[in-house]
Design a protein around this motif. Sequence first.
Motif: not given
Length: 187
Positions: A3, A5, A7, A20, A24, A30-31, A33, A49, A51-52
Amino acid sequence: RAVLRILIADDDLLFQNRLTAILNQHPERYQVSAQVNDGQTAMRRLEELSPDVLLLDMEMPRASGVQVARFAGQLKRKPSILALSNYDSYEYVRPLLRMGAVDYLLKHELSPSLLLEKLEGIAQQRQKEQQLSRQSMEMSLMSRRNFLHRLLEEGQGPPEAPLPAVWEEFQPGPHAVVCMQLVNFLL
């Protein structure tokens, strides 16, 4: 497939919510963060965080996209940056691309398929980089093992990496060099 992550850093709350909502719809991939609306908060959340991916607007209050990208480039775990812009000019986003952004999206042309395509490209690139890093670490480990094996079995390092100064210093006790190498290897 891991997944990603993400931002989202954009001062347009409606646009943030649109991104988002798209992401979602694919929670297995995908998440989100966090969502932030200014550059200073983006930098703080990047540190917290790790994030990726960073979806980064060019213009935000309290720090620009370029400032945030510069900060992100100094982190130990750097996110992949996808720049977001309202302007069609490549020259406008060039500074952000120079700071390490992998690509950019024009906000008015954004579609779910385009966003997901760009993110999938980022995911594939990150996967390749991680695989190369793992392979490099494995090769380094194998080289160290071979070197130690040769020291233990033959009492000398490989011909391509002689240790004359060290060898002379510890003669006739090559065990000291082996101990040094073992400590180095374990560290």
